[in-house]
Motif scaffolding. Structure first.
Motif, PDB file in Angstrom:
ATOM      1  N   VAL A 272       1.053  -0.869   0.325  1.00 29.26           N
ATOM      2  CA  VAL A 272      -0.226   0.119   0.429  1.00 29.26           C
ATOM      3  C   VAL A 272       0.773   1.722   0.185  1.00 29.26           C
ATOM      4  O   VAL A 272       1.154   1.765   0.832  1.00 29.26           O
ATOM      5  CB  VAL A 272      -0.893  -0.202   1.264  1.00 29.26           C
ATOM      6  N   LYS A 273       0.899   2.149  -0.743  1.00 26.90           N
ATOM      7  CA  LYS A 273       1.653   3.118  -0.656  1.00 26.90           C
ATOM      8  C   LYS A 273       0.577   4.521  -1.843  1.00 26.90           C
ATOM      9  O   LYS A 273       0.208   4.254  -2.649  1.00 26.90           O
ATOM     10  CB  LYS A 273       2.359   3.272  -2.223  1.00 26.90           C
ATOM     11  N   GLU A 483      -8.947   3.378   0.684  1.00 32.19           N
ATOM     12  CA  GLU A 483      -9.156   3.041  -0.324  1.00 32.19           C
ATOM     13  C   GLU A 483      -8.336   1.502  -0.888  1.00 32.19           C
ATOM     14  O   GLU A 483      -8.955   0.504  -0.824  1.00 32.19           O
ATOM     15  CB  GLU A 483      -8.323   3.577  -1.410  1.00 32.19           C
ATOM     16  N   PHE A 484      -7.767   0.821  -0.283  1.00 32.93           N
ATOM     17  CA  PHE A 484      -6.972  -0.292   0.007  1.00 32.93           C
ATOM     18  C   PHE A 484      -7.874  -1.310   0.496  1.00 32.93           C
ATOM     19  O   PHE A 484      -8.335  -2.535   0.343  1.00 32.93           O
ATOM     20  CB  PHE A 484      -5.524  -0.534   0.679  1.00 32.93           C
ATOM     21  N   GLU A 485      -8.245  -0.621   2.335  1.00 36.22           N
ATOM     22  CA  GLU A 485      -9.690  -1.628   2.901  1.00 36.22           C
ATOM     23  C   GLU A 485     -10.372  -1.378   2.420  1.00 36.22           C
ATOM     24  O   GLU A 485     -11.214  -2.171   2.314  1.00 36.22           O
ATOM     25  CB  GLU A 485      -9.591  -0.914   4.510  1.00 36.22           C
ATOM     26  N   ARG A 515      -7.881  -2.320 -14.123  1.00 35.75           N
ATOM     27  CA  ARG A 515      -8.660  -0.764 -14.100  1.00 35.75           C
ATOM     28  C   ARG A 515      -8.866   0.081 -12.851  1.00 35.75           C
ATOM     29  O   ARG A 515      -9.014  -0.231 -11.830  1.00 35.75           O
ATOM     30  CB  ARG A 515     -10.244  -1.808 -14.394  1.00 35.75           C
ATOM     31  N   HIS A 516      -8.703   1.123 -13.559  1.00 36.25           N
ATOM     32  CA  HIS A 516      -8.793   2.700 -12.217  1.00 36.25           C
ATOM     33  C   HIS A 516      -9.833   2.504 -11.902  1.00 36.25           C
ATOM     34  O   HIS A 516     -11.411   2.895 -12.409  1.00 36.25           O
ATOM     35  CB  HIS A 516      -8.524   3.919 -13.480  1.00 36.25           C
ATOM     36  N   ALA A 522      -2.372  -0.314  -5.193  1.00 35.69           N
ATOM     37  CA  ALA A 522      -2.390  -1.708  -4.233  1.00 35.69           C
ATOM     38  C   ALA A 522      -3.894  -1.836  -4.955  1.00 35.69           C
ATOM     39  O   ALA A 522      -4.800  -2.919  -5.148  1.00 35.69           O
ATOM     40  CB  ALA A 522      -2.169  -1.452  -3.127  1.00 35.69           C
ATOM     41  N   ALA A 523      -4.816  -0.728  -4.212  1.00 37.00           N
ATOM     42  CA  ALA A 523      -6.819  -0.802  -4.295  1.00 37.00           C
ATOM     43  C   ALA A 523      -7.266  -0.900  -5.476  1.00 37.00           C
ATOM     44  O   ALA A 523      -7.430  -1.915  -5.622  1.00 37.00           O
ATOM     45  CB  ALA A 523      -7.257  -0.190  -3.567  1.00 37.00           C
ATOM     46  N   ASN A 524      -6.440  -0.638  -6.777  1.00 34.51           N
ATOM     47  CA  ASN A 524      -7.117  -1.427  -7.843  1.00 34.51           C
ATOM     48  C   ASN A 524      -6.618  -2.587  -8.312  1.00 34.51           C
ATOM     49  O   ASN A 524      -7.104  -3.425  -8.984  1.00 34.51           O
ATOM     50  CB  ASN A 524      -5.911  -0.096  -8.821  1.00 34.51           C
TER      51      ASN A 524
END
Length: 548
Positions: A272-273, A483-485, A515-516, A522-524
């Motif tokens: 996650v960055k 966003e990751f969570e 996909r954006h 990382a979330a994507n």
């Protein structure tokens, strides 16, 4: 009783006794201090000696000021056209010292660094390699770009010549390349520098390749498993592309080879960055050295993914300027005696040529990008940027990056492109300061989700800048984690379950993109995972869906 004084133009001026006494006192003081000098003519900037065709074999062209990848590849492209050429190293604090020693007072940061970088190299030629001043002046020249507007950038070439004279290299040639003139550069029939279609096409290829390599590196490096592997591959790719440009060969085979090289890099995109976009004054946001405190590498070291601005976007902006201004001029009928206010020009033809230039540029970029494996990289829509910025910043204002900084920040927030935006500007830069310190304050009020940080560069003060970046980056990390969570919850994954997916292409292939959906990569990547279901987990998920 009044006295009569003869002015410089021969006219006689009547002076009061007090004025006469002051003039006498001034003359006495100048004499006592040794300040009486002969009248001198106003200084003017002489036209430099041209680069004649007969000198092509013995003259080395010096240039620099872009990213390290761009400068290196441009050297290869110009060498392929038969020029002796060398790019200068990235400006450092020693360059700043030379610039402040020999440059005018009160200059902006880019002037000191770039002017000083040239003088630093000439000192190396003289003091280390043992070349005489006459040999340096006769066998070397420097090319820089020129522009106009409310910026000292338009006087750079004069600053170069002044500093060179004071540093002991009077007569050194500094040639100017105007950004807006395109192929219409004044070089003369006897000039060795032929700014024709071949020159611009070779230069354009180097710029596009530099943008693509930089975009790929900044996309891959934050997630590499083996530290330094991305830089090692990039160095090999740059060398291969350099030789291809120098030899004038087709680029596609080399790009495909680079694609294979890039595919060997191991990455883990579950890290996650926060994604951070760097905007601002052109040189300050582009340089990769001490001129902006090596901001790109510092952000990566602090755990961020960096999105840099491409030089291709700047070329697209120049094309947009031409289209926008032509359309405006077409409404000024009769202003200069010509139809549509454009005497001697065909506005329709001009608009078509500019549209074609925009299309060709985008097609070339995407062709090279897809060949090397840079997928889903979108060049900016200049009309869209102008449209969203217009309500806050007039499109006619062209200082610095014009309205682009405003439009890009808005789109970064609205389209969730990045988690944080940094505007970099030199201390005292009027066009950029007016935007980032003034207009952007209004933008952040209208778009409260924006995490925006304006910073100034002076050559010193790195600790202060790093501290401010770290504080703001903490907010961006929180936004990326959120966003990751959200992505993990949407996929109904736990961190323990995620481990079994780390070998999948969605998260482990260096050239794979998802996909954006969010700003965080990382979330994507999580959103792009196709879940593997065991019979037990499938029945549980089915039951959960029925309960919902």
């Amino acid at each position: 009783m009044s006295t009569i004084k003869e002015a410089a133009d021969g006219q006689r001026i009547e002076q009061s006794p007090k004025e006469a006494e002051l003039a006498r006192f001034q003359a006495e003081q100048e004499l006592a201090l040794g300040l009486q000098q002969e009248k001198r003519a106003q200084w003017f900037d002489p036209v430099p000696r041209q680069f004649f065709a007969k000198d092509k074999e013995t003259t080395t062209i010096l240039f620099g000021g872009l990213t390290m990848a761009h400068d290196y590849l441009v050297e290869g492209a110009l060498a392929g056209l038969g020029y002796k050429v060398r790019h200068l190293d990235c400006p450092d604090n020693d360059s700043l010292r030379f610039g402040k020693e020999f440059g005018n007072r009160g200059q902006c940061n880019p002037t000191y660094f770039t002017v000083g970088n040239l003088i630093k190299y000439l000192h190396h030629l003289r003091d280390v390699e043992g070349k005489s001043k006459e040999e340096i002046v006769g066998n070397y020249l420097f090319i820089t770009s020129g522009s106009c507007g409310p910026c000292r950038f338009g006087t750079y070439v004069t600053e170069y010549r002044k500093a060179l004279r004071d540093a002991g290299f009077d007569g050194f040639r500094v040639l100017l390349f105007q950004q807006q003139s395109g192929l219409k550069q004044a070089t003369g029939d006897e000039s060795a520098l032929k700014l024709d279609t071949s020159f611009f096409l070779s230069f354009l290829k180097a710029v596009l390749l530099g943008d693509i390599l930089n975009a790929a590196a900044y996309r891959i490096r934050p997630y590499e498993v083996v530290a330094g592997s991305t830089d090692a591959v990039m160095e090999r790719c740059k060398k291969m592309l350099y030789e291809t440009l120098k030899q004038g060969k087709s680029l596609l085979p080399t790009l495909l080879t680079c694609r294979k090289e890039l595919s060997t890099i191991q990455v883990d995109r579950t890290l996650v960055k926060p994604k951070v976009s760097i905007l601002g004054e052109f040189w300050a946001m582009t340089t990769e050295g001490d001129g902006n405190y090596q901001l790109q590498r510092f952000l990566e070291k602090e755990g961020a993914e960096v999105e840099v601005q491409s030089l291709t976007a700047w070329i697209l902006y120049l094309i947009w300027e031409g289209r926008y201004d032509t359309k405006k001029r077409m409404k000024l009928r009769g202003e200069d005696g010509g139809r549509y206010g454009l005497e001697g020009k065909n506005p329709v033809t001009r608009l078509r040529m500019l549209w074609l230039a925009d299309r060709v540029l985008r097609i070339m970029f995407q062709t090279y990008a897809k060949a090397i494996g840079l997928k889903d990289y979108h060049l900016p829509d200049m009309d869209e940027i102008a449209g969203v910025a217009h309500d806050h910043y007039n499109n006619h204002l062209r200082g610095g990056e014009g309205h682009m900084e405003v439009g890009k920040l808005i789109l970064n927030v609205v389209k969730r492109k990045v988690n944080m935006t940094i505007s970099v500007k030199p201390f005292g830069c009027m066009p950029s300061s007016g935007v980032s310190d003034g207009v952007q304050s209004l933008i952040t009020e209208k778009y409260p989700d924006a995490i925006f940080l304006p910073i100034e560069t002076t050559g010193d003060g790195a600790i202060n800048v790093y501290s401010r970046v770290q504080m703001t980056l903490f907010k961006a990390k929180q936004a990326a984690q959120k966003e990751f969570e959200e992505a993990m919850a949407a996929k109904r994954l736990t961190l323990e379950q995620l481990k079994q997916y780390r070998h999948r292409a969605e998260v482990s292939h260096p050239l794979r993109t998802s996909r954006h959906v969010a700003a965080c990569t990382a979330a994507n990547a999580i959103y792009g995972i196709r879940r593997m279901f065991s019979p037990l987990s499938f029945s549980r998920d089915k039951q959960s869906m029925q309960e919902v």
